[in-house]
Design an enzyme around this catalytic site. Structure first.
Site, PDB file in Angstrom:
ATOM      1  N   GLY A  12       0.833  -1.202   0.000  1.00 43.66           N
ATOM      2  CA  GLY A  12       0.000   0.000   0.000  1.00 43.66           C
ATOM      3  C   GLY A  12       0.865   1.248   0.000  1.00 43.66           C
ATOM      4  CG  ASP A  13       0.721   3.825   2.385  1.00 47.30           C
ATOM      5  OD1 ASP A  13      -0.437   4.239   2.266  1.00 47.30           O
ATOM      6  OD2 ASP A  13       1.169   3.321   3.426  1.00 47.30           O
ATOM      7  N   GLY A  15       1.366   5.179  -4.095  1.00 41.92           N
ATOM      8  CA  GLY A  15       1.110   6.374  -4.904  1.00 41.92           C
ATOM      9  C   GLY A  15       0.048   6.103  -5.959  1.00 41.92           C
ATOM     10  CE  LYS A  16      -3.305   1.491  -3.943  1.00 42.70           C
ATOM     11  NZ  LYS A  16      -2.235   1.498  -2.955  1.00 42.70           N
ATOM     12  N   GLY A  40      -5.835   5.666   2.043  1.00 44.03           N
ATOM     13  CA  GLY A  40      -5.552   7.097   2.069  1.00 44.03           C
ATOM     14  C   GLY A  40      -4.890   7.467   0.756  1.00 44.03           C
ATOM     15  CG  HIS A  41      -6.187   6.297  -2.705  1.00 44.02           C
ATOM     16  ND1 HIS A  41      -7.048   5.628  -3.531  1.00 44.02           N
ATOM     17  CD2 HIS A  41      -5.483   5.335  -2.070  1.00 44.02           C
ATOM     18  CE1 HIS A  41      -6.869   4.324  -3.392  1.00 44.02           C
ATOM     19  NE2 HIS A  41      -5.932   4.125  -2.513  1.00 44.02           N
ATOM     20  CD  GLN A 224      -6.647  -1.236   1.744  1.00 40.41           C
ATOM     21  OE1 GLN A 224      -7.421  -1.946   1.111  1.00 40.41           O
ATOM     22  NE2 GLN A 224      -7.000  -0.064   2.226  1.00 40.41           N
TER      23      GLN A 224
HETATM   24  P1  IMP Z   1      -6.780  -2.628   8.413  1.00 39.85           P
HETATM   25  O1  IMP Z   1      -6.939  -2.649   6.935  1.00 39.85           O
HETATM   26  O2  IMP Z   1      -7.153  -1.318   9.044  1.00 39.85           O
HETATM   27  O3  IMP Z   1      -7.421  -3.806   9.077  1.00 39.85           O
HETATM   28  O4  IMP Z   1      -5.196  -2.780   8.718  1.00 39.85           O
HETATM   29  C1  IMP Z   1      -4.475  -3.984   8.425  1.00 39.85           C
HETATM   30  C2  IMP Z   1      -3.085  -3.673   7.912  1.00 39.85           C
HETATM   31  O5  IMP Z   1      -3.178  -3.056   6.632  1.00 39.85           O
HETATM   32  C3  IMP Z   1      -2.292  -2.700   8.782  1.00 39.85           C
HETATM   33  O6  IMP Z   1      -0.933  -3.042   8.699  1.00 39.85           O
HETATM   34  C4  IMP Z   1      -2.513  -1.362   8.100  1.00 39.85           C
HETATM   35  O7  IMP Z   1      -1.485  -0.456   8.377  1.00 39.85           O
HETATM   36  C5  IMP Z   1      -2.513  -1.806   6.655  1.00 39.85           C
HETATM   37  N1  IMP Z   1      -3.256  -0.898   5.762  1.00 39.85           N
HETATM   38  C6  IMP Z   1      -4.588  -0.814   5.612  1.00 39.85           C
HETATM   39  N2  IMP Z   1      -4.911   0.110   4.686  1.00 39.85           N
HETATM   40  C7  IMP Z   1      -3.746   0.599   4.229  1.00 39.85           C
HETATM   41  C8  IMP Z   1      -3.414   1.569   3.228  1.00 39.85           C
HETATM   42  O8  IMP Z   1      -4.268   2.152   2.553  1.00 39.85           O
HETATM   43  N3  IMP Z   1      -2.083   1.801   3.048  1.00 39.85           N
HETATM   44  C9  IMP Z   1      -1.126   1.147   3.730  1.00 39.85           C
HETATM   45  N4  IMP Z   1      -1.390   0.234   4.661  1.00 39.85           N
HETATM   46  C10 IMP Z   1      -2.683  -0.034   4.910  1.00 39.85           C
END
Ligand code: IMP
Length: 430
Positions: A12-13, A15-16, A40-41, A224
């Site tokens: 994830g993150d 830069g999509k 979080g885009h 993600q």
């Molecule tokens: P959850 O999706 O809130 O259940 O979190 C599970 C895992 O996914 C954790 O390690 C979060 O930090 C990670 N995670 C969830 N959404 C994102 C995202 O959009 N970007 C990066 N990591 C994410």
């Protein structure tokens, strides 16, 4: 017109948001198909930063349909807040946003359970975003979730909430030490949000189908990344949905044969937030510099991201799992000031070499990365817009990655703005 999926190749993150924003002018519909407000885009438009969580990036473009598919989970309060924040900045989604009636709700007890469960786990916590994602998907799979469509059958809704609370309240109160939830208040909460969001609810699957049959272009916006996929990620340190290509089909009702291009997005290095294995993590000043230069702090939670070198083993696996047809490489400029740059091409654990991601947590946690080293370019790439302008070292890095991943590079991002981009091939045109 073709359809294009944009998916994260790492944790994830990647830069999509920027890549989706860049491609949106070519699309008629932009659709999310999994995840929820954990995403979080970040998109920068004319110097203005927007951080979108549940809303598809398409909402920033007037006239585009922005769809949230059945595979997503939605927290009405968080969604409403996001809609209002955009409205305050002059963007109205009233005529553009469509939410699937089959999408599941994140209820207040999901959020409470997410936070309480993480606290209860202590050292063994996952590091979730605390947005209730896991408990909402758990209920969906347990056949006790509540979909937007269910809000219109009040007897069914009341009955299901009652049954759910009979199971959840004892757990929440006894194990997690929370006050618990009251049935009638929750019922009223559901009806209130049904009425407030009713104008956005529709048969989103049908809408996407009709658009595709009409020949409209559709952009599928992943959230993600591949290594957070519930099946193929670094389990259990993953999110609760499938983040890989199959989720486009299940989360929007789209047949696989209708997905023409799959753009994998990867940072020029690697980051992750939350707990879990990270073979190329840098716990020294080199990693610290990536964090500072790359402003590596979570868009949803503000947490500092862990940083490390690019992991070819991981992205190659992501390329196979998703059938990437090209790679979009982001944040190349963050590597501008390094004299040596490393690429992880294999792992070693107890004398055994791995060229694919091992499935055992112990191996992934304790393996040693095998690196090849390249010379850094030590020149500015920030904001460059053509491939020829890139320093020779940067071009070499891109070509080395492309060769090792057996993927053509379609887009290189050299800054957060839309215009800070090298476009090598347009996925919608090819
Ligand atoms: P959850 O999706 O809130 O259940 O979190 C599970 C895992 O996914 C954790 O390690 C979060 O930090 C990670 N995670 C969830 N959404 C994102 C995202 O959009 N970007 C990066 N990591 C994410």
């Amino acid at each position: 017109m073709p359809s294009v999926a944009v998916l994260g190749a790492q944790w994830g993150d990647e830069g999509k948001g920027k890549i989706v924003d860049l491609l949106t002018p070519k699309a008629d519909v932009v659709a999310r198909f999994q995840g929820g407000p954990n995403a979080g885009h970040t998109v920068v438009v004319q110097g203005q930063q927007y951080i979108l969580h549940a809303l598809p990036t398409g909402v920033l473009h007037p006239g585009k349909k922005a769809v949230i598919g059945n595979g997503a989970v939605i927290d009405p309060t968080a969604l409403h807040e996001e809609i209002e924040q955009l409205r305050a900045r002059g963007i109205d989604v009233k005529d553009t946003l469509v939410i699937s009636r089959k999408a599941h709700l994140i209820l207040p007890y999901h959020r409470a359970m997410d936070v309480a469960r993480e606290a209860f786990r202590g050292e063994r916590r996952i590091g979730t975003t605390g947005r209730g994602i896991g408990p909402a998907y758990t209920d969906k799979t347990a056949r006790m979730g509540i979909r937007f469509a269910d809000l219109f059958d009040e007897a069914l809704l009341h009955d299901r909430l009652q049954a759910n609370l009979a199971e959840k309240n004892p757990l929440i109160q006894t194990v997690y030490g929370h006050a618990g939830f009251e049935l009638e208040a929750l019922f009223a909460w559901c009806l209130e949000w049904r009425d407030k969001l009713a104008g956005y609810l529709a048969d989103a699957e049908q809408l996407v189908r009709d658009a595709m049959l009409r020949g409209d272009s559709v952009l599928f916006e992943g959230a993600q990344g591949t290594m957070l996929d519930i099946d193929h990620g670094t389990y259990p340190f993953v999110t609760s949905s499938n983040t890989t290509i199959g989720a486009v089909c299940t989360g929007l009702g789209v047949p696989p044969s209708r997905i023409d291009h799959v753009v994998g997005v990867a940072k020029a290095y690697t980051t992750r937030v939350g707990m879990g294995p990270f073979p190329t993590e840098l716990l020294d000043q080199v990693g610290e510099r990536m964090r500072t230069v790359g402003a590596e702090y979570g868009a949803t939670t503000g947490r500092a991201r862990r940083c490390g070198w690019f992991d070819v083993v991981m992205v190659r696996q992501a390329a196979w799992l998703n059938g990437f047809t090209s790679l979009s490489l982001t944040k190349l400029d963050v590597l501008d000031r390094y004299d040596r740059i490393k690429l992880c091409v294999a792992y070693e654990y107890k004398g055994k070499r791995f060229e694919h991601m091992p499935d055992e947590l112990e191996v992934l946690t304790n393996c040693q990365p095998h690196y090849v080293e390249l010379e850094g370019w030590q020149e500015n790439t920030l904001g460059l817009t053509t491939y020829d302008q890139l320093p020779a070292g940067a071009r070499h890095y891109v070509e080395e990655l492309s060769q090792r991943l057996e993927l053509p590079v379609s887009i290189i991002s050299t800054g957060s703005g839309r215009e800070q981009t090298v476009l090598l091939r347009d996925p919608f045109a090819s």
